[in-house]
Design a protein around this motif. Structure first.
Motif, PDB file in Angstrom:
ATOM      1  N   ILE A  28       0.829  -1.207   0.000  1.00 45.88           N
ATOM      2  CA  ILE A  28       0.000   0.000   0.000  1.00 45.88           C
ATOM      3  C   ILE A  28       0.862   1.255   0.000  1.00 45.88           C
ATOM      4  O   ILE A  28       0.591   2.212  -0.731  1.00 45.88           O
ATOM      5  N   ARG A  29       1.917   1.264   0.806  1.00 47.59           N
ATOM      6  CA  ARG A  29       2.798   2.438   0.848  1.00 47.59           C
ATOM      7  C   ARG A  29       3.510   2.640  -0.486  1.00 47.59           C
ATOM      8  O   ARG A  29       3.628   3.770  -0.978  1.00 47.59           O
ATOM      9  N   ALA A  30       3.972   1.560  -1.088  1.00 43.66           N
ATOM     10  CA  ALA A  30       4.657   1.668  -2.377  1.00 43.66           C
ATOM     11  C   ALA A  30       3.733   2.248  -3.438  1.00 43.66           C
ATOM     12  O   ALA A  30       4.134   3.133  -4.214  1.00 43.66           O
ATOM     13  N   THR A  31       2.501   1.784  -3.453  1.00 38.32           N
ATOM     14  CA  THR A  31       1.574   2.277  -4.479  1.00 38.32           C
ATOM     15  C   THR A  31       1.114   3.702  -4.192  1.00 38.32           C
ATOM     16  O   THR A  31       0.773   4.442  -5.121  1.00 38.32           O
ATOM     17  N   GLN A  32       1.136   4.097  -2.920  1.00 41.40           N
ATOM     18  CA  GLN A  32       0.845   5.494  -2.596  1.00 41.40           C
ATOM     19  C   GLN A  32       1.915   6.411  -3.179  1.00 41.40           C
ATOM     20  O   GLN A  32       1.603   7.470  -3.754  1.00 41.40           O
ATOM     21  N   LEU A  33       3.167   5.998  -3.086  1.00 40.45           N
ATOM     22  CA  LEU A  33       4.252   6.798  -3.660  1.00 40.45           C
ATOM     23  C   LEU A  33       4.152   6.844  -5.181  1.00 40.45           C
ATOM     24  O   LEU A  33       4.468   7.868  -5.803  1.00 40.45           O
ATOM     25  N   MET A  34       3.713   5.747  -5.791  1.00 38.95           N
ATOM     26  CA  MET A  34       3.479   5.750  -7.239  1.00 38.95           C
ATOM     27  C   MET A  34       2.425   6.796  -7.612  1.00 38.95           C
ATOM     28  O   MET A  34       2.580   7.540  -8.585  1.00 38.95           O
ATOM     29  N   GLN A  35       1.365   6.839  -6.813  1.00 41.88           N
ATOM     30  CA  GLN A  35       0.292   7.786  -7.091  1.00 41.88           C
ATOM     31  C   GLN A  35       0.772   9.229  -6.948  1.00 41.88           C
ATOM     32  O   GLN A  35       0.364  10.110  -7.707  1.00 41.88           O
ATOM     33  N   HIS A  36       1.638   9.469  -5.959  1.00 37.09           N
ATOM     34  CA  HIS A  36       2.189  10.816  -5.775  1.00 37.09           C
ATOM     35  C   HIS A  36       2.997  11.244  -6.986  1.00 37.09           C
ATOM     36  O   HIS A  36       3.031  12.434  -7.338  1.00 37.09           O
ATOM     37  N   GLN A  37       3.677  10.292  -7.626  1.00 36.45           N
ATOM     38  CA  GLN A  37       4.436  10.630  -8.835  1.00 36.45           C
ATOM     39  C   GLN A  37       3.502  10.978  -9.992  1.00 36.45           C
ATOM     40  O   GLN A  37       3.784  11.887 -10.776  1.00 36.45           O
ATOM     41  N   ARG A  38       2.394  10.259 -10.086  1.00 36.36           N
ATOM     42  CA  ARG A  38       1.455  10.493 -11.190  1.00 36.36           C
ATOM     43  C   ARG A  38       0.720  11.819 -11.048  1.00 36.36           C
ATOM     44  O   ARG A  38       0.453  12.502 -12.032  1.00 36.36           O
ATOM     45  N   ALA A  39       0.329  12.111  -9.813  1.00 38.76           N
ATOM     46  CA  ALA A  39      -0.544  13.269  -9.607  1.00 38.76           C
ATOM     47  C   ALA A  39      -0.224  13.920  -8.272  1.00 38.76           C
ATOM     48  O   ALA A  39      -0.560  13.374  -7.222  1.00 38.76           O
ATOM     49  N   ASN A  40       0.454  15.074  -8.322  1.00 39.69           N
ATOM     50  CA  ASN A  40       0.699  15.813  -7.087  1.00 39.69           C
ATOM     51  C   ASN A  40       0.019  17.179  -7.208  1.00 39.69           C
ATOM     52  O   ASN A  40      -0.195  17.677  -8.318  1.00 39.69           O
ATOM     53  N   PRO A  41      -0.331  17.791  -6.089  1.00 44.38           N
ATOM     54  CA  PRO A  41      -1.141  19.013  -6.141  1.00 44.38           C
ATOM     55  C   PRO A  41      -0.344  20.307  -6.245  1.00 44.38           C
ATOM     56  O   PRO A  41      -0.932  21.386  -6.230  1.00 44.38           O
ATOM     57  N   PHE A  42       0.969  20.227  -6.356  1.00 45.09           N
ATOM     58  CA  PHE A  42       1.785  21.432  -6.236  1.00 45.09           C
ATOM     59  C   PHE A  42       2.235  21.962  -7.592  1.00 45.09           C
ATOM     60  O   PHE A  42       2.717  21.210  -8.443  1.00 45.09           O
ATOM     61  N   ASP A  43       2.078  23.266  -7.759  1.00 42.58           N
ATOM     62  CA  ASP A  43       2.580  23.927  -8.960  1.00 42.58           C
ATOM     63  C   ASP A  43       4.110  23.842  -8.983  1.00 42.58           C
ATOM     64  O   ASP A  43       4.770  23.956  -7.942  1.00 42.58           O
ATOM     65  N   GLY A  44       4.652  23.643 -10.175  1.00 42.50           N
ATOM     66  CA  GLY A  44       6.097  23.626 -10.310  1.00 42.50           C
ATOM     67  C   GLY A  44       6.723  22.266 -10.146  1.00 42.50           C
ATOM     68  O   GLY A  44       7.942  22.116 -10.285  1.00 42.50           O
TER      69      GLY A  44
ATOM     70  N   TYR B 202      -4.021  -1.999  -6.341  1.00 44.64           N
ATOM     71  CA  TYR B 202      -3.878  -2.465  -7.730  1.00 44.64           C
ATOM     72  C   TYR B 202      -4.281  -1.398  -8.736  1.00 44.64           C
ATOM     73  O   TYR B 202      -3.711  -1.322  -9.836  1.00 44.64           O
ATOM     74  N   ALA B 203      -5.224  -0.545  -8.373  1.00 46.99           N
ATOM     75  CA  ALA B 203      -5.541   0.574  -9.255  1.00 46.99           C
ATOM     76  C   ALA B 203      -4.319   1.474  -9.419  1.00 46.99           C
ATOM     77  O   ALA B 203      -4.028   1.966 -10.508  1.00 46.99           O
ATOM     78  N   ARG B 204      -3.572   1.656  -8.351  1.00 46.71           N
ATOM     79  CA  ARG B 204      -2.386   2.500  -8.401  1.00 46.71           C
ATOM     80  C   ARG B 204      -1.205   1.805  -9.066  1.00 46.71           C
ATOM     81  O   ARG B 204      -0.307   2.467  -9.590  1.00 46.71           O
ATOM     82  N   LEU B 205      -1.207   0.476  -9.059  1.00 41.28           N
ATOM     83  CA  LEU B 205      -0.211  -0.269  -9.818  1.00 41.28           C
ATOM     84  C   LEU B 205      -0.467  -0.156 -11.321  1.00 41.28           C
ATOM     85  O   LEU B 205       0.442  -0.356 -12.122  1.00 41.28           O
ATOM     86  N   GLY B 206      -1.720   0.144 -11.677  1.00 47.85           N
ATOM     87  CA  GLY B 206      -2.039   0.322 -13.087  1.00 47.85           C
ATOM     88  C   GLY B 206      -3.176  -0.527 -13.608  1.00 47.85           C
ATOM     89  O   GLY B 206      -3.511  -0.455 -14.797  1.00 47.85           O
ATOM     90  N   SER B 207      -3.809  -1.330 -12.748  1.00 46.55           N
ATOM     91  CA  SER B 207      -4.945  -2.143 -13.181  1.00 46.55           C
ATOM     92  C   SER B 207      -6.217  -1.307 -13.250  1.00 46.55           C
ATOM     93  O   SER B 207      -6.397  -0.357 -12.475  1.00 46.55           O
TER      94      SER B 207
END
Length: 493
Positions: free
Chosen positions: A81-97, A221-226
């Motif tokens: 779960i933690r690993a996939t959370q970090l994947m999600q942060h790479q895909r979509a983060n809320p910060f400009d720049g 698994y959604a964050r893994l890409g399924s």
């Protein structure tokens, strides 16, 4: 307790039998305790009993000690779960720049890392304890009752051993429940264990189930890409406060997770590497299928009837708040019993059982038991919901604070979720908290401490909380019982 039945005084099925190894109730120096299982409840019991002077025999049929949590449950799932959370942060983060990017996923390497950490923790927290503690002995084999005083152990080499301990504890855990769906057993479906350690990512995944394990793995698994679809017999987290399930469903939809409410599969088939699920309203084709519809007690091979140990119709052992079964010298703890299925509850129960077995009366108190579901945002609860409080006769009032009112959430540019507090109307005494928030599991223990100490919402609201922390949301929610927090400045008490 959350058991279907409890006992004021457990009976002894062998009243006239004086145990050959009987000892003074307050002298554990020659007491022999046998524990069936080697998970958290079993080890907690063994350690405490050994500290009290008893000799302990653990009986385990599985390849590894440690039970579900460290081997196939809590530990590996939270790493995933933690690993996939970090994947999600790479895909979509809320910060400009900060530029979003698609993470490169090597699922096999992640699985290897999970296995390595599991091996390390099992060695550190279980096997090394056996190696260092001469009062605890491990027997490999499958145990069953011959009668209330006798255990048969079938060993891997085909031999059999008989034990006649003074006291016995059953801590055999649980296994996934498989629903009766036409064709399901003829397919290569997953349970949670397979899903956690699988070394590839399916293009599509259907999840049958809607409780903690189902939603945690579905999101991972959604964050893994399924492409993930959840089939919920009712709604998500149906047994919790309804607002939790409703809000989590919306969070899932924002991530592209499809939630089909009030939906059951009637038939499942598998052809050409695809699962086909037929429901009343849908026909789904997916590459993989996860069954996460709950767990059942591992008691079918114990022959509990021979010992006189009573269970409910599913085989779950009925215990009282001292962890005694219906036979006074036979105890039980963990997922094979009617207590809630959480590892920390199992460990606490094992410790209480050991105290009772060695002559120190102790009860398991679950009135302030916190619980966390490790989705993102997390679900965290403690105490009573509104409905539960009303059912107990309380006149209740509640407040819901959206996380958009919490400075830390605003600073994080992530305001998903809410905090709900339930209080007694007349006294203001805090009765329960339901939380959907990022790091909600780190917030809930403060609410548990407040409930355990009979605090009122006014007392909670007047406490000092560090500014720009998520836990400050508890104070802010407590303030809403008597104030409009929109009219307060930052940090205003």
């Amino acid at each position: 307790m959350s058991s279907k039945r409890t006992y004021d005084a457990a009976k002894d099925t062998d009243e006239g039998h004086a145990c050959a190894n009987s000892v003074n109730q307050n002298d554990s120096s020659s007491l022999h305790i046998a524990i069936i299982g080697s998970g958290s409840a079993a080890f907690a019991c063994a350690i405490k009993a050994a500290e009290s002077g008893a000799s302990v025999t653990l009986i385990e049929k599985a390849e590894h000690v440690g039970g579900t949590c460290v081997n196939v449950g809590c530990v590996p799932s939270k790493i995933l779960i933690r690993a996939t959370q970090l994947m999600q942060h790479q895909r979509a983060n809320p910060f400009d720049g900060i530029t979003n990017m698609q993470p490169e996923i090597q699922r096999s390497l992640l699985s290897q890392q999970i296995n390595t950490r599991v091996d390390e923790l099992r060695e550190a927290k279980y096997q090394s304890i056996l190696d260092r503690n001469p009062a605890i002995t491990l027997i490999r084999g499958s145990a069953c009752f011959k009668d209330a005083r006798t255990l048969f152990i079938d060993k891997p080499d085909g031999s059999q051993q008989t034990l006649n301990p003074d006291k016995i504890m059953v801590a055999t855990g649980s296994t996934p429940t498989i629903p009766d769906i036409e064709g399901l057993n003829d397919t290569p479906f997953w349970t949670s264990t397979k899903a956690i350690f699988y070394e590839a990512v399916p293009q599509s995944l259907a999840v049958i189930g809607s409780s903690a394990v189902a939603v945690e793995i579905a999101q991972a698994y959604a964050r893994l890409g399924s492409k993930v679809t959840i089939l919920a017999r009712h709604t998500l987290l149906y047994s919790e406060d309804s607002l939790l399930g409703e809000e989590l469903t919306e969070c899932f939809k924002e991530e592209g997770i499809r939630v089909l409410e009030y939906t059951q599969a009637h038939k499942v088939s598998y052809n050409d590497n695809l699962f086909t699920l037929i429901t009343d309203d849908h026909t789904l084709e997916v590459q993989q299928l996860l069954i996460a519809t709950g767990r059942r007690a591992n008691t079918s091979e114990l022959d509990l009837q021979a010992a006189g140990v009573e269970t409910d119709k599913s085989g779950t052992i009925l215990v009282n708040d001292q962890l005694q079964s219906s036979v006074k010298h036979i105890y039980a703890a963990g997922d094979c019993t009617t207590i809630p299925q959480f590892v920390y509850v199992a460990a606490a129960a094992g410790t209480k059982a050991a105290l009772n077995m060695t002559g120190t009366p102790a009860k398991l108190d679950l009135t302030t038991m916190p619980a966390v579901i490790f989705t993102d945002p997390q679900i965290a609860t403690v105490g009573l919901t509104e409905k539960q409080a009303e059912a107990k006769g309380y006149d209740v009032t509640s407040r819901v604070l959206a996380m958009e009112n919490v400075p830390r959430a605003l600073a994080n540019f992530n305001t998903q979720g809410f905090i709900k507090l339930v209080a007694e109307t007349t006294s203001g005494k805090l009765l329960g908290a339901q939380i959907l928030a990022h790091e909600g599991g780190e917030i809930v223990q403060s609410a548990a401490l407040a409930i355990a100490n009979s605090m009122t919402v006014e007392e909670l609201a007047s406490m000092l909380f560090p500014y720009l922390t998520m836990v400050e949301a508890l104070k802010l929610c407590a303030q809403t019982f008597n104030k409009d927090i929109k009219n307060l400045s930052c940090c205003a008490g």
